[in-house]
Design a protein around this motif. Sequence first.
Motif, PDB file in Angstrom:
ATOM      1  N   TYR A 113       0.846  -1.247  -0.167  1.00 42.62           N
ATOM      2  CA  TYR A 113       0.498  -0.294   0.140  1.00 42.62           C
ATOM      3  C   TYR A 113       1.034   1.535  -0.088  1.00 42.62           C
ATOM      4  CZ  TYR A 113      -4.796  -1.703   0.665  1.00 42.62           C
ATOM      5  OH  TYR A 113      -6.042  -2.192   0.387  1.00 42.62           O
ATOM      6  N   GLN A 114       1.824   1.031   1.075  1.00 36.35           N
ATOM      7  CA  GLN A 114       2.553   2.091   1.078  1.00 36.35           C
ATOM      8  C   GLN A 114       3.363   3.053  -0.497  1.00 36.35           C
ATOM      9  OE1 GLN A 114       4.536   1.972   4.600  1.00 36.35           O
ATOM     10  NE2 GLN A 114       2.791   2.588   5.886  1.00 36.35           N
ATOM     11  N   SER A 115       4.013   1.898  -1.125  1.00 40.27           N
ATOM     12  CA  SER A 115       4.632   2.280  -2.261  1.00 40.27           C
ATOM     13  C   SER A 115       3.365   2.225  -3.406  1.00 40.27           C
ATOM     14  CB  SER A 115       5.420   0.834  -3.094  1.00 40.27           C
ATOM     15  OG  SER A 115       4.107   0.273  -3.040  1.00 40.27           O
ATOM     16  N   ARG A 116       2.340   2.563  -2.517  1.00 43.75           N
ATOM     17  CA  ARG A 116       1.151   3.174  -3.679  1.00 43.75           C
ATOM     18  C   ARG A 116       0.371   4.304  -3.367  1.00 43.75           C
ATOM     19  NH1 ARG A 116       2.039  -1.459  -4.782  1.00 43.75           N
ATOM     20  NH2 ARG A 116       2.453  -2.628  -6.636  1.00 43.75           N
ATOM     21  N   GLY A 117       1.028   4.915  -2.434  1.00 35.63           N
ATOM     22  CA  GLY A 117       0.900   6.438  -2.300  1.00 35.63           C
ATOM     23  C   GLY A 117      -0.162   6.489  -0.777  1.00 35.63           C
ATOM     24  N   TYR A 118      -0.446   5.024  -0.439  1.00 39.92           N
ATOM     25  CA  TYR A 118      -1.013   5.217   0.613  1.00 39.92           C
ATOM     26  C   TYR A 118      -0.652   5.571   2.239  1.00 39.92           C
ATOM     27  CZ  TYR A 118      -5.018   3.719  -2.353  1.00 39.92           C
ATOM     28  OH  TYR A 118      -5.828   3.988  -2.976  1.00 39.92           O
ATOM     29  N   GLU A 135       3.688  12.593  -9.024  1.00 43.57           N
ATOM     30  CA  GLU A 135       4.186  11.469  -9.305  1.00 43.57           C
ATOM     31  C   GLU A 135       3.182  10.794  -8.054  1.00 43.57           C
ATOM     32  OE1 GLU A 135       7.910  11.287 -10.269  1.00 43.57           O
ATOM     33  OE2 GLU A 135       7.881   8.930  -8.712  1.00 43.57           O
ATOM     34  N   THR A 136       3.054   9.812  -7.324  1.00 40.86           N
ATOM     35  CA  THR A 136       2.249   9.165  -6.849  1.00 40.86           C
ATOM     36  C   THR A 136       3.278   8.595  -5.812  1.00 40.86           C
ATOM     37  OG1 THR A 136       1.113   7.803  -8.328  1.00 40.86           O
ATOM     38  CG2 THR A 136       1.209   6.501  -6.193  1.00 40.86           C
TER      39      THR A 136
END
Lengths: 745, 260, 131
Positions: A215-220, A280-281
């Motif tokens: 999740y964190q690598s997709r901005g969450y 960028e995300t």
Amino acid sequence: IGFGIGDAAAQTRVSSIIVEGTQRIPDATVIDLAAITPGSVLSDGEINDVLQRINASGLFQSVVIVPVGSGLRIEVVERPTINRINIEGNDRLSDETLLGVVTSEPRRVYSPTQAESDARSIVEAYVESGRLAARVEPRIIRRTDNRVDLVFEVSEGRVVENERISFVGNRAFSDRRLRRVIGTKQAGFLRSIIRADSFVPERIAFDRQALSDFYQSRGYVDFRVLDVTSEFSRERDSSFVTFTVREGQQFSVGAVSVTSEFPDANIDSYRDALRVRSGETWNPSRIDEQIERLERLALQQGFDFLRVEPRVTRNARDLTLDVEFALVRGQRVFIERIDVEGNTTTLDRVIRRQFDPVEGDPFNPREIRNSAERIRALGYFADVDVQTRQGSAADQIIVDVDVEEQATGSLTFGGTFSTDTGFGLVVEFSERNFLGRGQFVGVQIQTGAEDRDISLNFREPALFDRDLSFGLSITDRTTDFSNAAYETQITSISPSLGFPISENGRLSLKYTLANEDIFNVTGDASQIIAAEAGDLIRSSFGYDYTLDLLRGGLNPNRGVLFSFGQEVAGLGGDTEYLKSTARIVAQRDIWNEEVTLRAILEGGVVAAPSGGTTRITDRFFLSSRQVRGFSSRGIGPRDVGSMESDVLGGNKYVAARFEADFPLGLPEEFGITGGVFFDMGSLWGLDNTDGDLTVDDDFELRSAIGFSLLWDTPVGPLRMNFSNPIKSNPLDDERSFDFTISTAF
Amino acid sequence: CGMFGGSEEERPLESFSAEELYKRAEFELESEGDPESAARFFGEVERLYPYSEWARRALVMQAFSYHRATDYEASRGSAQRFLTTYPADQDAPWAQYLLALSYYDQIDDVGRDQGLTFQALQSFREVIERYPDSEYARSSILKFDLAFDHLGGKEMEIGRYYLKRGHYIAAVNRFRVVVEDFQTTTHTPEALHRLVEAYLALGLTDEAQTAGAILGFNFQSTPWYQDSFVLLTGQGLRPDATGSNWLATIYRQVVRGEWL
Amino acid sequence: CARLESGHGYVPEPSALEGVVVGRDTKDIIGLTLGQPGTRGIVDDLGWYYVRSDYERFLWRAPVEVDRQVVAITFDEAGVVRNIERFGLEEGRVVALNRRVTDANTQGISFLRQLFGNLGNFDPATLINEN
């Protein structure tokens, strides 16, 4: 443990000590453990201390101290010693693995507590392999002379498998997508073979981490795993796992800036090195990547004590995070000592010279990591462990290099097999770390059905202790190929020097003196070869420049290598030519470094001075490694008129290879990965076609496609290529299977 | 995994008495010259008769046999086990000495791993301090000095590595470690001379004078003092310092592996 | 492009050096403001020396020291700064190192032991006759 004290006289004068009940352990040892100075007066408390001391040795089952007359009587019962240890009822896990976990040893004292803890660690081993229901009973069998045999009776119970894995609170990604992220797998039809679907508590912790990384690598940035619950079915052989998550909002990159505490650092060069764009995300690993790039740049520009600190400010309204990369002055720390240990064969200097920093220099962790990488690349060690620890003062660091040597040489008398020339005999001695000086020495005498090869190679990587490699190779090769109506013998001696001329560029200079003899040219051979027969001297000087940015560049998983070389023959020799070769390799890791894409383009041209002709021994040939799908010397201009229609080699060649290596999903320990490739190439151009039409030497592109299996054998990486030519000349020798020791490319 | 069937070779051993087994092991060691099987037999004595006086003697003899068979790890294991079970035994000094020897004999050229030297030093110190009057104390002291000298040699070798490459500060610090912590070794005069060389190269002439003075005061007769004297006073150039063409250098360094 | 530079050692920044007051600052203050020295005097630790050198290396030649800054700070018995000297490469002398070595007392790995240590090791490349 028995415990008792005789009638409690307040004070006891100890003038003599009597020991009773000892069998194996001599009385002196008990007295030594009691550590009573003769003639001293002991209170009850002190007597008790003596008792504790004797007990602490763990050698005795019970200890009783009785004050008697003029001293103490110590009555002990020794613990039995273990005669033999055995494990029964284990099937899934072998005796060796389980005995490895057991701490009790034969001939050592048997202690019930130790046996209990051994039993627990055996159960632990079973839990780790998914068998939660395993039970282990330690049992002893009495033997003569107070010896016992220790038996661990194991009942393994069934494996607990995950029937169903479900997620609660996930809006952005589906259950199926998240199931692919975590390590624990849902039991499918292969349930008995695949281990990942068995329920293991530790793996759940790993899964929580995998989910938050995903999740964190997709901005969450605010993602949390709130809870993981698991219920068991009645028969305790399947479980239901539920992950409760809170995703939070998705953030993207806001403003990006660079600030610096170093007045003479040119900020623009750092700004250009950044590869993260606003909008960028947001991905924490991308931010770490930028930090690595800036710190690498600082290292190249020689700034001491520079550390990059990311300062993130969060604006919740438009869901963006601004990041400022601050070049701050790190703590002033120095390298006090570099200590090397474990090098039982390799000399200290061979390891120490891999370190750019010197004792007394400012401490830069990146430089230490680069140096550790270079030591591993030497290939002399099974394991290289570089650690830093506090030195004699707060700002001093000691770098500990702990290496573990491995065999670096081979001495073989045996047979060889080559997909081109069949079976042969070889006597070979090679040592990559000769006498521990880092020198390479190789002697090889090899006779095959169609060729004989004697070669002696020597290489000193650090001549005069500088980064200056010196190489010498003396070879004598005679060939008598079945598909060629002539024989060649080439005897050559060739010294070479190599040195760096830029951060990643290296230049090597090479001189070759060779006697090239083409003889026994039979009638079937082409007149071209007949014209070239003879015994000529070649004296040539060449240089080769290689710029290797495969790993050294700013971006660790993308790189390029470029090399260009020329060789001039003449200089007092008979044959004269100018040979130029060039090679470009581009490589890129994608899908978080699982898949590697690689493109290799190489070419070469050899030209004799005006009017002259090149000889077959100097022309190019394409080997089966350059264009897969065709055997070595299988492509190129042929003299169809002659009986043998020999391959004549070519003055020009070009070859291109496009490869992709990817994991096959097999478990790690097999070390087998797969790959697909598409090769194409051509060999053409002859000087002396002297008009007869039987020689077709113009450009004709061959191509082949195929897949390969890469097997990382403990002895070396083996690459098996299965290829199928697409475009080929009917005369070409095709080859559908080939195996090579796959060097990097 | 089967029950306890003793293997074929086991059964006859059980029938031997402890003394016979011990004698057989000694026979293997002395006359047969096969320390490996001697160690195995000593092990059997201890396993079958764990309470006999022979078992105690066999354990230390096993350590000795493994040592003779150059299996240093096993020798270390047996010696260690003897010391934990029979700390006060009259053979304890010998076991401790064997333990120290197992490290010492593995010490290699000064250029190589020094972890072993350090452990040898500690074990020898153990022998010297706990059993000062045993017959092994004297040879332990001798071997302790040799190992200590060896460790000093390692510091010198690294010092020369940095000196040759012109990293004078690193070299000075290494040679100072030798002068301060390894005074009793044979390397001290050379360390002082190297300090003179390094300080002069840096231009710190007064430190070079101090180093030269200490060298003169303590090691007047050594060749190192003559060399320092020449460097410090500048009179008379040493012959070998001048002529050394590149071919001779290649022979010395690449073929003979010397440092300069 | 063939000239490769590298730098070693550390000297305090000129700005920090100006701040040092002879006769007042003690060892601890210097230790904080300038950092620990590269090396100290042999006997009485009254001399602190910082050295920074820059090297240049051209093609196959050995790296040559092209610039050196040496900062020597001497203290009096009480540990108060007595004098600060700065000098460079010129004051250094080119010293011919003595080749003699106090020989270590154990022999290294001999060629024969290494040769036979490899008996039976197997190098796959020899089997694949890649001509």
